[in-house]
Design a protein around this motif. Structure first.
Motif, short mmCIF file in Angstrom:
data_model
loop_
_atom_site.label_atom_id
_atom_site.label_comp_id
_atom_site.label_asym_id
_atom_site.label_seq_id
_atom_site.Cartn_x
_atom_site.Cartn_y
_atom_site.Cartn_z
N GLU A 5 0.83 -1.21 0.00
CA GLU A 5 0.00 0.00 0.00
C GLU A 5 0.86 1.26 0.00
N GLN A 12 -6.45 4.95 -3.98
CA GLN A 12 -5.38 4.48 -3.12
C GLN A 12 -4.22 3.90 -3.91
N ARG A 57 -3.79 -6.20 -5.68
CA ARG A 57 -4.09 -5.28 -4.59
C ARG A 57 -4.41 -5.98 -3.28
N HIS A 107 -6.66 -9.76 4.00
CA HIS A 107 -7.98 -9.33 3.55
C HIS A 107 -8.97 -10.50 3.41
N GLN A 118 -10.55 -5.98 8.08
CA GLN A 118 -9.46 -5.45 7.25
C GLN A 118 -9.80 -5.57 5.77
N TRP A 137 -10.42 -2.29 3.22
CA TRP A 137 -9.62 -2.12 2.00
C TRP A 137 -10.49 -2.18 0.76
N LYS A 176 -11.95 1.02 -0.04
CA LYS A 176 -10.98 2.03 -0.48
C LYS A 176 -10.43 1.74 -1.87
#
Length: 802
Positions: free
Chosen positions: A237, A278, A705, A711, A756, A760, A763
């Motif tokens: 990230e 992001q 990603r 995640h 989490q 994410w 985003k």
């Protein structure tokens, strides 16, 4: 048999229950063993003859083998004639068949020689004993993923095996047989000693190298994986959005890709930053997808695009951009217009900044382009060389050298694109023609004939073949797994070309085992929503997710603490076309089957969470015999689950197992599985307060990603004991302590991963992120297919020389 079975880890491949031939397999195996014994005994009696005088039966033996071989050949011929499957043997298959034939012939010759002086029972025991222990010794590493053996089990096995070995040893040396030649005696004693040595090695390994000494704790392993995943995710990230200004973004682009950005990069940057992206600098997936096309001349790429346009029967949609306007081909099937309309909607905010171009969208879920490894290996260096010309041009301009054609410029009109869509090619009967470059692989297994060709020459896929799809391939799981006391746990997603060391997936995935679309080995620029390793389709964001075909709504979800401590899934048997029993190895079928076994366990102490997994609705995509078998099994499985508010009913009914999509949010654990293609549910699962367990062979645009164990929870498509052990721990209140002394229960770890992933996804996997990715992709693609690509670049700021 005990030795072999203790070395075997099942994959969950389904054995039918009820009145099917498969149910009688164990009985038939016993009958075969009895018949083998009868044949050996009869041959022995003929060999010895009256009064134990040796008799030459070579002629009889030869005729007997020829007749048996002929009989088997007739059966095989009838099978191939009546079966929809054809027998295709590649070089690896022919090699294995030759070696097996040689070994069988040597074994028969040895047995024939020993029958002169040994009792037939002794010959059979020696031969089968060495075979079984040889197989067991070769698979000793399977103990790494089996439950640790108890000391009582080891002692019992040692006592029984030693007793049998002693009896056979005594029988061998004290048999009242006729005089034996020195050669026969030597051969006999070597076999006996070899047998005893194999027994000794097995017992030594079992007693002194107990599996409990090499297994890691499952909770500790999961804790370690989540810590490592957090570090990896934070690192990715941070480097994904290093640029704070346009000039920094341009410099990052040059430093990472050794090229100036494409024209209108400033428009893309403004589009991305205005939508709080992001990810600004990390689009490695796009460059990996397009590098082979840099190795082709732009005119050749456009010719291949034109070829795709001429064959609507391929199930693809041609889209053209002219002067900032998008047009769709008139030959797109009405059932798929929603896809192209969604793509047009996705592109609407930025289409005016794109150059003229044509591109082709794959309307199917399956990926389509699978070039041989040698072709891609040749094109990638050529692609890098083409990019180096652009880099050298920029370097020369930085050094104020004279460059032919002058500085970089924005989009030009020098590239010729057709003004109208080409008319489809047709057959004499006015039906659409089929492209000679695409092969219809419906019902066929892709791995050894197609995917293996996309692997390096020294890869496992090219050098070996996995025959037993009911048994786990341990070597296939080791590179991406950890061995724990709970079983084998998927630690990380397989690396690029990871499928090349997993030949057992040839039968354990519906797409690979029995796909439904035509495939090509020629590198065509086809845009697909997802792809399997080895394929060269260009990834783009799925219209399915962009228009919320499976929508997540915040108001229908509930908090983690209010959710049921269950594993939940509903879906259809859409892995592939079921024919000749192929469905028994499909991922979704195996998952539902294992889930049914969990719900029917006599002791519920074996697993903490509830399991509510079932097929629902109509059975389709299958041949008639398979449809009947599936319906019988799926109905049985559906009877093992019910929704909390469902009424009790007698019998089983797939329709009654159906549930609205919102039902997922009532459960803490959700399993996401590929079908014939990618799963469209994964992004909604990530957006929810539930924890997705993902078993995926297909890769999508967003995979770079996401970080497994940060995640979502990765799941090996083989499922099995490790998967259920992970689910058990993440649903429990068992406490694990890390090196810093921080305590956390399995349930708390699961909730943390779920939140989490949710944060994410909100985003970085939004609809806006899909548009940002598509915008960037089409800018890069537009440069690749332009005749002026070596002179095209962003000109709005001065790029610093690296």
């Amino acid at each position: 048999m005990l030795a072999v079975d203790s070395a075997r880890v099942k994959t969950g491949t389904i054995c039918l229950v009820g009145k099917h031939m498969e149910a009688h397999t164990p009985f038939l195996q016993v009958i075969m063993c009895v018949l083998d014994g009868v044949i050996i005994a009869e041959l022995s009696s003929l060999r010895r003859g009256p009064g134990d005088e040796p008799v030459d039966i070579s002629k009889f033996f030869s005729v007997f083998c020829l007749v048996a071989s002929g009989f088997m050949a007739v059966i095989a011929l009838l099978f191939m004639t009546n079966s929809t499957q054809q027998l295709h043997l590649g070089s690896v298959a022919r090699r294995d068949l030759g070696l097996d034939t040689l070994m069988a012939s040597v074994s028969i010759a040895c047995a024939k020689t020993l029958l002169t002086s040994l009792h037939p029972t002794m010959v059979a025991m020696l031969a089968t004993g060495l075979t079984l222990f040889g197989y067991r010794f070769r698979l000793l590493d399977s103990s790494l993923i089996l439950p640790p053996l108890s000391q009582a089990y080891i002692l019992q096995t040692a006592a029984v095996t030693t007793g049998l070995a002693g009896a056979w040893f005594a029988m061998a040396f004290y048999s009242k047989s006729a005089s034996r030649s020195p050669t026969t005696v030597l051969l006999h004693r070597c076999l006996v000693l070899g047998y005893l040595a194999a027994v000794g090695l097995i017992l030594t390994f079992s007693i002194f190298f107990s599996t409990s000494k090499i297994h890691g704790s499952l909770p500790a392993s999961i804790r370690r994986l989540t810590h490592a995943a957090q570090s990896s995710a934070e690192q990715w990230e941070s480097q994904a959005k290093m640029s704070k200004t346009l000039d920094e973004a341009v410099m990052q682009y040059q430093n990472r890709h050794f090229l100036p950005p494409p024209p209108n990069f400033d428009k893309w940057y403004e589009f991305a930053t205005n939508r709080s992206s992001q990810v600004i600098d990390s689009f490695g997936q796009i460059f990996d997808d397009l590098i082979p096309f840099w190795g082709l001349e732009p005119a050749e790429i456009r010719a291949r695009i034109a070829h795709l346009v001429e064959f609507p029967e391929l199930g693809m949609a041609a889209l053209e951009i002219r002067n900032g306007t998008l047009r769709q081909s008139p030959h797109i099937p009405g059932t798929h217009h929603w896809m192209t309309d969604s793509i047009e909607k996705m592109m609407q905010p930025f289409i005016q900044y794109l150059p003229d171009m044509d591109f082709v969208i794959n309307l199917a879920d399956e990926c389509r382009v699978l070039p041989p490894y040698e072709e891609i290996w040749d094109l990638r260096p050529k692609g890098r060389a083409a990019q180096n010309k652009v880099a050298q041009r920029w370097k020369d301009l930085q050094e104020n050298k004279d460059v032919e054609g002058g500085p970089f410029r924005t989009w030009t009109d020098n590239t010729e694109w057709p003004q109208n869509f080409s008319e489809p090619r047709k057959n004499p009967d006015d039906s659409f023609a089929s492209s000679s470059y695409f092969v219809d692989n419906i019902h066929k297994q892709l791995y050894y004939d197609w995917i293996a060709d996309a692997c390096p020459p020294d890869s496992v896929a090219r050098k070996s073949r996995w025959w037993d799809w009911s048994t786990l391939c341990m070597d296939c799981t080791k590179p991406h797994s950890e061995l724990t006391t709970g079983g084998i746990v998927m630690a990380r997603n397989p690396p690029p070309q990871g499928i090349c060391y997993q030949p057992d997936l040839a039968y354990l995935n519906g797409f690979v085992r029995s796909q439904t679309q035509a495939t090509t080995k020629k590198l065509f620029p086809v845009f697909s929503q997802a792809r399997v390793d080895g394929f060269a389709d260009i990834l783009f964001p799925s219209p399915w997710n962009f228009v919320d075909k499976t929508e997540y709504r915040e108001d229908t979800d509930i908090e983690w603490g209010r959710k049921g401590n269950n594993l939940f899934w509903r879906g259809s048997s859409s892995d592939g076309i079921a024919r000749d029993g192929a469905w028994k190895g499909f991922l979704r079928a195996r998952a539902v089957h294992e889930s049914y076994q969990e719900t029917k366990k006599s002791s519920r102490d074996a697993i903490t969470p509830g399991v509510n997994v079932s097929f629902a609705g109509e059975i389709h995509r299958c041949d008639s015999p398979d449809c009947g078998q599936e319906f019988e099994m799926f109905n049985l499985w559906s009877g093992g689950v019910k929704l909390e508010d469902a009424e009790e009913s007698e019998g089983h009914d797939l329709d009654k197992a159906s549930a609205p999509f919102e039902e997922h949010w009532r459960h803490r654990h959700l399993i996401d599985m590929d079908g014939a293609g990618f799963s469209g549910r994964f992004i909604p699962f990530l957006e929810s307060h539930s924890l997705p367990h993902r078993a995926a062979l297909f890769l999508a645009w967003f995979d770079e990603r996401l970080q497994e164990w940060q995640h979502y929870v990765p799941v090996d498509s083989r499922l099995g004991r490790g998967f259920w052990a992970v689910l058990d721990f993440l649903s429990s209140n068992e406490v694990v302590v890390d090196d810093a002394g921080f305590k956390q229960t399995g349930n708390e770890m699961a909730e943390r991963i779920a939140e989490q992933g949710r944060d994410w996804a909100k985003k970085a996997l939004r609809k806006e992120d899909m548009q940002i990715y598509m915008f960037r992709l089409l800018l890069e693609y537009g440069r690749v297919v332009s005749d002026d690509r070596e002179a095209l670049g962003y000109t709005g700021t001065r790029i610093q020389q690296r």
